[in-house]
Motif scaffolding. Structure first.
Motif, PDB file in Angstrom:
ATOM      1  N   HIS A 156       0.926  -1.288  -0.088  1.00 11.73           N
ATOM      2  CA  HIS A 156      -0.049  -0.010   0.022  1.00 11.73           C
ATOM      3  C   HIS A 156       0.987   1.197  -0.036  1.00 11.73           C
ATOM      4  CE1 HIS A 156      -3.370  -2.551   1.292  1.00 11.73           C
ATOM      5  NE2 HIS A 156      -3.941  -1.970   0.480  1.00 11.73           N
ATOM      6  N   ARG A 157       0.731   2.152  -0.837  1.00 10.63           N
ATOM      7  CA  ARG A 157       1.431   3.374  -1.067  1.00 10.63           C
ATOM      8  C   ARG A 157       0.384   4.649  -0.993  1.00 10.63           C
ATOM      9  NH1 ARG A 157       6.134   1.691  -4.216  1.00 10.63           N
ATOM     10  NH2 ARG A 157       6.903   3.729  -3.410  1.00 10.63           N
ATOM     11  N   GLY A 158       0.643   5.539  -0.396  1.00 12.27           N
ATOM     12  CA  GLY A 158      -0.264   6.512  -0.066  1.00 12.27           C
ATOM     13  C   GLY A 158       0.638   8.130  -0.367  1.00 12.27           C
ATOM     14  N   TRP A 159      -0.660   8.934  -0.589  1.00 11.31           N
ATOM     15  CA  TRP A 159      -0.048  10.443  -0.747  1.00 11.31           C
ATOM     16  C   TRP A 159      -1.208  11.193  -0.819  1.00 11.31           C
ATOM     17  CZ3 TRP A 159      -0.787   6.852  -4.505  1.00 11.31           C
ATOM     18  CH2 TRP A 159      -1.571   7.257  -5.521  1.00 11.31           C
ATOM     19  N   GLY A 160      -1.048  12.724  -0.853  1.00  7.77           N
ATOM     20  CA  GLY A 160      -2.325  13.504  -0.648  1.00  7.77           C
ATOM     21  C   GLY A 160      -1.827  14.750  -0.290  1.00  7.77           C
ATOM     22  N   ASP A 161      -2.917  15.543   0.380  1.00  9.78           N
ATOM     23  CA  ASP A 161      -2.619  16.854   0.962  1.00  9.78           C
ATOM     24  C   ASP A 161      -2.732  16.931   2.554  1.00  9.78           C
ATOM     25  OD1 ASP A 161      -2.589  19.462   1.473  1.00  9.78           O
ATOM     26  OD2 ASP A 161      -4.693  19.983   0.516  1.00  9.78           O
ATOM     27  N   PRO A 162      -1.574  17.152   3.162  1.00 10.76           N
ATOM     28  CA  PRO A 162      -1.660  16.978   4.704  1.00 10.76           C
ATOM     29  C   PRO A 162      -2.497  18.247   5.217  1.00 10.76           C
ATOM     30  CG  PRO A 162       0.718  16.976   3.579  1.00 10.76           C
ATOM     31  CD  PRO A 162      -0.322  17.147   2.495  1.00 10.76           C
ATOM     32  N   ALA A 163      -2.678  19.361   4.410  1.00 11.25           N
ATOM     33  CA  ALA A 163      -3.275  20.445   5.062  1.00 11.25           C
ATOM     34  C   ALA A 163      -4.673  19.860   5.366  1.00 11.25           C
ATOM     35  CB  ALA A 163      -3.164  21.619   4.365  1.00 11.25           C
ATOM     36  N   THR A 164      -5.264  19.194   4.270  1.00 20.35           N
ATOM     37  CA  THR A 164      -6.688  18.929   4.148  1.00 20.35           C
ATOM     38  C   THR A 164      -7.023  17.669   4.903  1.00 20.35           C
ATOM     39  OG1 THR A 164      -6.799  18.381   1.979  1.00 20.35           O
ATOM     40  CG2 THR A 164      -7.333  20.765   2.494  1.00 20.35           C
ATOM     41  N   GLU A 165      -6.013  16.873   4.929  1.00 21.62           N
ATOM     42  CA  GLU A 165      -6.058  15.196   5.148  1.00 21.62           C
ATOM     43  C   GLU A 165      -6.774  14.834   4.067  1.00 21.62           C
ATOM     44  OE1 GLU A 165      -7.697  14.775   9.001  1.00 21.62           O
ATOM     45  OE2 GLU A 165      -5.859  15.562   9.967  1.00 21.62           O
ATOM     46  N   VAL A 166      -6.999  15.127   2.820  1.00 20.33           N
ATOM     47  CA  VAL A 166      -7.519  14.366   1.747  1.00 20.33           C
ATOM     48  C   VAL A 166      -6.306  13.491   1.239  1.00 20.33           C
ATOM     49  CG1 VAL A 166      -8.564  14.347  -0.569  1.00 20.33           C
ATOM     50  CG2 VAL A 166      -8.976  16.170   1.079  1.00 20.33           C
ATOM     51  N   GLY A 167      -6.453  12.073   1.043  1.00 17.45           N
ATOM     52  CA  GLY A 167      -5.497  11.337   0.778  1.00 17.45           C
ATOM     53  C   GLY A 167      -5.703  10.140  -0.461  1.00 17.45           C
ATOM     54  N   VAL A 168      -4.930   9.648  -0.897  1.00 14.09           N
ATOM     55  CA  VAL A 168      -5.043   8.582  -1.999  1.00 14.09           C
ATOM     56  C   VAL A 168      -4.169   7.339  -1.386  1.00 14.09           C
ATOM     57  CG1 VAL A 168      -4.924   7.618  -4.464  1.00 14.09           C
ATOM     58  CG2 VAL A 168      -5.545  10.030  -3.893  1.00 14.09           C
ATOM     59  N   ILE A 169      -4.719   6.094  -1.559  1.00 17.56           N
ATOM     60  CA  ILE A 169      -4.099   4.841  -1.281  1.00 17.56           C
ATOM     61  C   ILE A 169      -4.341   3.877  -2.355  1.00 17.56           C
ATOM     62  CG2 ILE A 169      -3.657   3.125   0.506  1.00 17.56           C
ATOM     63  CD1 ILE A 169      -4.583   4.872   2.560  1.00 17.56           C
ATOM     64  N   ILE A 170      -3.308   3.193  -2.611  1.00 18.79           N
ATOM     65  CA  ILE A 170      -3.264   2.259  -3.782  1.00 18.79           C
ATOM     66  C   ILE A 170      -2.613   1.006  -3.294  1.00 18.79           C
ATOM     67  CG2 ILE A 170      -4.221   3.670  -5.487  1.00 18.79           C
ATOM     68  CD1 ILE A 170      -1.353   3.033  -6.791  1.00 18.79           C
ATOM     69  N   LEU A 171      -2.672  -0.153  -4.062  1.00 22.86           N
ATOM     70  CA  LEU A 171      -1.629  -1.093  -4.009  1.00 22.86           C
ATOM     71  C   LEU A 171      -0.781  -0.968  -5.291  1.00 22.86           C
ATOM     72  CD1 LEU A 171      -3.443  -4.299  -3.191  1.00 22.86           C
ATOM     73  CD2 LEU A 171      -1.501  -3.407  -2.134  1.00 22.86           C
ATOM     74  N   ALA A 172       0.747  -0.594  -5.041  1.00 23.42           N
ATOM     75  CA  ALA A 172       1.691  -0.366  -6.171  1.00 23.42           C
ATOM     76  C   ALA A 172       2.780  -1.226  -6.023  1.00 23.42           C
ATOM     77  CB  ALA A 172       1.871   1.104  -6.263  1.00 23.42           C
ATOM     78  N   PRO A 173       3.471  -1.409  -6.998  1.00 25.10           N
ATOM     79  CA  PRO A 173       4.830  -2.127  -6.757  1.00 25.10           C
ATOM     80  C   PRO A 173       5.392  -1.885  -5.893  1.00 25.10           C
ATOM     81  CG  PRO A 173       4.402  -1.671  -9.353  1.00 25.10           C
ATOM     82  CD  PRO A 173       3.337  -0.872  -8.415  1.00 25.10           C
ATOM     83  N   LYS A 174       5.793  -2.725  -4.963  1.00 24.13           N
ATOM     84  CA  LYS A 174       6.439  -2.422  -3.785  1.00 24.13           C
ATOM     85  C   LYS A 174       7.921  -1.871  -3.758  1.00 24.13           C
ATOM     86  CE  LYS A 174       7.782  -5.009   0.662  1.00 24.13           C
ATOM     87  NZ  LYS A 174       7.683  -6.432   1.326  1.00 24.13           N
ATOM     88  N   THR A 175       8.805  -2.230  -4.906  1.00 28.27           N
ATOM     89  CA  THR A 175      10.073  -1.638  -4.818  1.00 28.27           C
ATOM     90  C   THR A 175      10.098  -0.575  -5.764  1.00 28.27           C
ATOM     91  OG1 THR A 175      10.570  -3.303  -6.435  1.00 28.27           O
ATOM     92  CG2 THR A 175      11.166  -4.175  -4.315  1.00 28.27           C
ATOM     93  N   TRP A 176       8.962  -0.041  -6.414  1.00 27.46           N
ATOM     94  CA  TRP A 176       9.278   1.055  -7.300  1.00 27.46           C
ATOM     95  C   TRP A 176       9.291   2.434  -6.480  1.00 27.46           C
ATOM     96  CZ3 TRP A 176       5.872   0.025 -12.238  1.00 27.46           C
ATOM     97  CH2 TRP A 176       6.006  -1.139 -12.740  1.00 27.46           C
ATOM     98  N   SER A 177      10.142   3.449  -7.143  1.00 25.29           N
ATOM     99  CA  SER A 177      10.346   4.585  -6.377  1.00 25.29           C
ATOM    100  C   SER A 177       8.805   5.545  -6.944  1.00 25.29           C
ATOM    101  CB  SER A 177      11.578   5.332  -6.820  1.00 25.29           C
ATOM    102  OG  SER A 177      11.468   5.693  -8.494  1.00 25.29           O
ATOM    103  N   MET A 178       8.879   6.312  -5.742  1.00 27.98           N
ATOM    104  CA  MET A 178       7.420   7.112  -6.233  1.00 27.98           C
ATOM    105  C   MET A 178       7.802   8.728  -6.115  1.00 27.98           C
ATOM    106  SD  MET A 178       3.849   7.535  -3.925  1.00 27.98           S
ATOM    107  CE  MET A 178       4.569   8.500  -2.487  1.00 27.98           C
ATOM    108  N   VAL A 179       7.449   9.282  -7.090  1.00 27.77           N
ATOM    109  CA  VAL A 179       7.670  10.948  -7.159  1.00 27.77           C
ATOM    110  C   VAL A 179       6.427  11.515  -7.440  1.00 27.77           C
ATOM    111  CG1 VAL A 179       8.753  12.559  -8.803  1.00 27.77           C
ATOM    112  CG2 VAL A 179       9.860  10.554  -8.521  1.00 27.77           C
ATOM    113  N   LYS A 180       6.068  12.588  -6.526  1.00 25.90           N
ATOM    114  CA  LYS A 180       4.722  13.267  -6.296  1.00 25.90           C
ATOM    115  C   LYS A 180       4.716  14.372  -7.486  1.00 25.90           C
ATOM    116  CE  LYS A 180       1.373  15.097  -2.838  1.00 25.90           C
ATOM    117  NZ  LYS A 180       1.677  15.482  -1.523  1.00 25.90           N
TER     118      LYS A 180
END
Length: 246
Positions: free
Chosen positions: A91-115
């Motif tokens: 499970h990988r997650g990202w979003g907006d810390p200020a509003t607590e709106v976020g997204v979570i998905i199942l993504a490849p475990k070893t792949w790097s993430m860039v926002k």
């Protein structure tokens, strides 16, 4: 926003489900990878966040086609095809810390993430051959209309564009926070030739929830033609476990 805390996520999801799905989502610009007019494009601009904003008309896809300053260690053809069973997920997650709106998905475990923007990210494999982009900036445009636009743009971005398939389907949500929901989606798969990396294959999926009249999110997986089965599996996995929290 602490996306890793299961209890907090469950509580937030309960609020969404109690008030209706679409009411809890931010309807912003459905931006695609933006910096180049090509199916494999660079990072997106930050979405406007205005309700009902018109989506970007840039074609969607993978990382930039500009030649890399660091050559690959070996030709891409020497790397065996990616098999679905090789991919491990987390499970990988990202979003907006200020509003607590976020997204979570199942993504490849070893792949790097860039926002790329508040609700859009790109995952890249360590060898840079495969990637996954998830854009959770919702759009007021229906899936069919947005798919037509993206296909037109993708087909004009490369002289050797070839549409492999365009398929409508449904996926039952498997995340416990979205129990009972059904994703409706259109997936189009195509190939083209990158001047640096050679033949490329893209799986682009636009998704709505419970057959709503707007597009909730987009998933784009890219690699080589021989990686098609794994790219399709990655797209399917990211779809079924997608969750966006208010």
């Amino acid at each position: 926003m602490k996306l890793s805390r299961t209890a907090a996520l469950s509580a937030a999801a309960t609020v969404v489900l109690a008030g209706g799905v679409t009411a809890g989502f931010v309807i912003g610009s459905h931006s695609a990878d933006a910096n180049e007019h090509h199916p494999e494009a660079g990072p997106s601009a930050e979405p406007s966040g205005k309700p009902g904003a018109e989506p970007s008309t840039q074609p969607s896809g993978e990382p930039s086609t500009k030649p890399s300053a660091e050559p690959t260690a070996r030709p891409t053809s020497a790397v065996p095809a990616l098999a679905p069973a090789q991919v491990q997920y987390a499970h990988r997650g990202w979003g907006d810390p200020a509003t607590e709106v976020g997204v979570i998905i199942l993504a490849p475990k070893t792949w790097s993430m860039v926002k790329l923007s508040t609700f859009e990210v790109r995952f890249s494999s360590p060898n840079k051959l495969w990637n996954l982009r998830v854009n959770a900036n919702a759009s007021d445009l229906p899936v069919k209309m947005l798919t037509d636009r993206k296909l037109t743009l993708a087909s004009t971005a490369s002289a050797d564009f070839r549409l492999i398939s365009r398929v409508d389907g449904t996926t039952k949500a498997t995340n416990p926070n979205f129990t009972g929901m059904v994703f409706h989606h259109t997936t189009f798969t195509y190939t083209y030739t990158d001047p640096t990396r050679g033949p490329r294959l893209v799986v682009d999926r636009l998704v709505s929830v419970n057959d709503a009249q707007h597009t909730l999110f987009e998933i784009v997986a890219g690699g080589r033609p021989q990686d098609a089965s794994a790219l399709a599996a990655i797209t399917a996995t990211a779809t079924r476990d997608f969750i966006r929290l208010p």
